[in-house]
Write a protein that holds these residues in place. Structure first.
Motif, PDB file in Angstrom:
ATOM      1  N   UNK A   1       6.050 -12.116  -4.893  1.00  0.00           N
ATOM      2  CA  UNK A   1       5.699 -11.336  -3.534  1.00  0.00           C
ATOM      3  C   UNK A   1       3.949 -10.964  -3.598  1.00  0.00           C
ATOM      4  N   UNK A   2       3.845 -10.882  -2.251  1.00  0.00           N
ATOM      5  CA  UNK A   2       2.192 -10.387  -1.874  1.00  0.00           C
ATOM      6  C   UNK A   2       1.880  -8.797  -1.047  1.00  0.00           C
ATOM      7  N   UNK A   3       1.146  -8.324  -1.555  1.00  0.00           N
ATOM      8  CA  UNK A   3       1.185  -7.305  -1.707  1.00  0.00           C
ATOM      9  C   UNK A   3      -0.638  -7.032  -1.235  1.00  0.00           C
ATOM     10  N   UNK A   4      -0.498  -6.503  -0.323  1.00  0.00           N
ATOM     11  CA  UNK A   4      -1.597  -5.884   0.267  1.00  0.00           C
ATOM     12  C   UNK A   4      -1.725  -3.818  -0.387  1.00  0.00           C
ATOM     13  N   UNK A   5      -3.154  -3.919  -0.914  1.00  0.00           N
ATOM     14  CA  UNK A   5      -3.381  -2.131  -1.524  1.00  0.00           C
ATOM     15  C   UNK A   5      -4.606  -1.974  -1.198  1.00  0.00           C
ATOM     16  N   UNK A   6      -4.177  -0.902  -0.603  1.00  0.00           N
ATOM     17  CA  UNK A   6      -5.685   0.102  -0.061  1.00  0.00           C
ATOM     18  C   UNK A   6      -5.268   1.295  -0.903  1.00  0.00           C
ATOM     19  N   UNK A   7      -6.574   1.280  -1.910  1.00  0.00           N
ATOM     20  CA  UNK A   7      -6.814   3.265  -2.724  1.00  0.00           C
ATOM     21  C   UNK A   7      -8.078   2.957  -2.741  1.00  0.00           C
ATOM     22  N   UNK A   8      -8.726   4.340  -2.233  1.00  0.00           N
ATOM     23  CA  UNK A   8     -10.601   4.639  -2.313  1.00  0.00           C
ATOM     24  C   UNK A   8     -10.882   4.859  -3.908  1.00  0.00           C
ATOM     25  N   UNK A   9      -9.847   5.010  -4.950  1.00  0.00           N
ATOM     26  CA  UNK A   9     -10.137   5.225  -6.400  1.00  0.00           C
ATOM     27  C   UNK A   9     -10.380   4.073  -7.049  1.00  0.00           C
ATOM     28  N   UNK A  10     -11.637   3.544  -7.457  1.00  0.00           N
ATOM     29  CA  UNK A  10     -11.561   2.333  -8.160  1.00  0.00           C
ATOM     30  C   UNK A  10     -11.164   2.064  -9.189  1.00  0.00           C
ATOM     31  N   UNK A  11     -10.663   3.256 -10.167  1.00  0.00           N
ATOM     32  CA  UNK A  11     -10.177   2.989 -11.510  1.00  0.00           C
ATOM     33  C   UNK A  11      -9.108   3.628 -10.938  1.00  0.00           C
ATOM     34  N   UNK A  12      -8.283   4.037  -9.814  1.00  0.00           N
ATOM     35  CA  UNK A  12      -6.665   4.112  -9.732  1.00  0.00           C
ATOM     36  C   UNK A  12      -6.329   2.669  -8.979  1.00  0.00           C
ATOM     37  N   UNK A  13      -6.889   1.824  -7.967  1.00  0.00           N
ATOM     38  CA  UNK A  13      -6.683   0.484  -7.696  1.00  0.00           C
ATOM     39  C   UNK A  13      -6.921  -0.091  -9.153  1.00  0.00           C
ATOM     40  N   UNK A  14      -7.520  -0.213  -9.060  1.00  0.00           N
ATOM     41  CA  UNK A  14      -7.678  -0.961 -10.276  1.00  0.00           C
ATOM     42  C   UNK A  14      -6.568  -1.107 -11.558  1.00  0.00           C
ATOM     43  N   UNK A  44      -3.535 -10.936   5.909  1.00  0.00           N
ATOM     44  CA  UNK A  44      -1.913 -11.581   5.502  1.00  0.00           C
ATOM     45  C   UNK A  44      -1.170 -11.788   5.378  1.00  0.00           C
ATOM     46  N   UNK A  45      -0.412 -10.356   6.268  1.00  0.00           N
ATOM     47  CA  UNK A  45       0.673  -9.921   6.496  1.00  0.00           C
ATOM     48  C   UNK A  45       1.958  -9.918   5.482  1.00  0.00           C
ATOM     49  N   UNK A  46       1.157  -9.164   4.322  1.00  0.00           N
ATOM     50  CA  UNK A  46       1.855  -8.982   2.852  1.00  0.00           C
ATOM     51  C   UNK A  46       3.800  -8.820   2.878  1.00  0.00           C
ATOM     52  N   UNK A  47       4.074  -8.914   2.198  1.00  0.00           N
ATOM     53  CA  UNK A  47       5.175  -8.649   1.645  1.00  0.00           C
ATOM     54  C   UNK A  47       5.739  -7.375   1.991  1.00  0.00           C
ATOM     55  N   UNK A  48       4.174  -6.741   1.380  1.00  0.00           N
ATOM     56  CA  UNK A  48       4.681  -5.181   1.087  1.00  0.00           C
ATOM     57  C   UNK A  48       2.860  -5.104   1.145  1.00  0.00           C
ATOM     58  N   UNK A  49       2.667  -3.800   2.110  1.00  0.00           N
ATOM     59  CA  UNK A  49       1.605  -3.467   2.183  1.00  0.00           C
ATOM     60  C   UNK A  49       1.551  -1.819   1.357  1.00  0.00           C
ATOM     61  N   UNK A  50       0.996  -1.498   0.412  1.00  0.00           N
ATOM     62  CA  UNK A  50       0.719   0.009  -0.764  1.00  0.00           C
ATOM     63  C   UNK A  50      -0.575   1.153   0.261  1.00  0.00           C
TER      64      UNK A  50
END
Length: 215
Positions: A1-14, A44-50
């Motif tokens: 399952x393909x995901x696109x993740x958007x989070x500006x905090x590096x530690x949380x994103x990683x 990418x047209x992911x299966x889900x975007x977070x």
């Protein structure tokens, strides 16, 4: 399952990347600002975007605006919002098309990894995953003139749990009621909200959320 993740905090994103990959997800992209999110969703047209709501460069609503734009281009694109705040306007706008496959979780109320992963899978499969505090805000927003005001306190409890994507069996366990009692409350809720009955639990939740969006 393909995901696109958007989070500006590096530690949380990683951390989220590691968590998702450890549960079998593939990260199509992990970005830290609004423009990058828009490009990643289109590419990418992911299966889900977070997505986080507030992203650079404005730290206002960059994340959600990108997600909303993507859902206009790709109807039904699953979007799970992960925010620190209840943004009523944004939540209602996200639910506006009634297409489902949406979720809204509050970061400080996600208690464990299993809860988060379950929400991601539920939204990716077309269901809903709404934090109870978000649902409570939407229910309150209807005011006394809303048909929601006709619901009894118990019916409101059942509706809130329905909107979280829970089945009648799960609701009965949570409220210490029989399944038949939950079924009666559900029928009464649909009657008071003038919603047609459905045997499909997911469609039932989506119908309720669509109604809440227009209340």
């Amino acid at each position: 399952m393909r995901v696109v993740l958007a989070e500006d905090l590096h530690i949380l994103r990683d951390g989220l990347v590691l968590l998702l990959e450890s549960h079998g997800f593939t990260l199509a992209a992990a970005v830290g600002d609004g423009p990058a999110l828009r490009a990643a969703l289109a590419r990418h047209r992911p299966d889900v975007a977070i997505v986080d709501v507030r992203l650079p460069p404005t730290f206002t609503d960059e994340g959600l605006q990108a997600a909303l734009a993507a859902r206009r281009d790709i109807p039904g694109l699953p979007v799970l919002v992960l925010s620190q705040h209840v943004e009523q306007l944004y939540a209602r706008e996200l639910l506006a098309d009634g297409a489902g496959a949406v979720g809204y979780l509050l970061k400080d109320r996600v208690l464990n990894a299993d809860q988060f992963i379950d929400a991601v899978r539920r939204v990716a499969s077309g269901g809903t995953a709404m934090d109870p505090e978000v649902i409570a805000k939407l229910l309150t927003a209807g005011g006394t003139a809303s048909p929601l005001a006709r619901l009894t306190p118990r019916e409101r409890e059942v509706l809130e749990l329905m909107a979280q994507g829970r089945s009648n069996a799960a609701i009965s366990q949570r409220l210490f009621l029989s399944e038949s009692a939950v079924g009666k409350h559900t029928a009464s809720i649909f009657d008071k909200l003038r919603l047609p009955p459905s045997s499909d639990d997911n469609r039932r939740v989506l119908a309720v959320l669509a109604y809440l969006n227009n209340a």
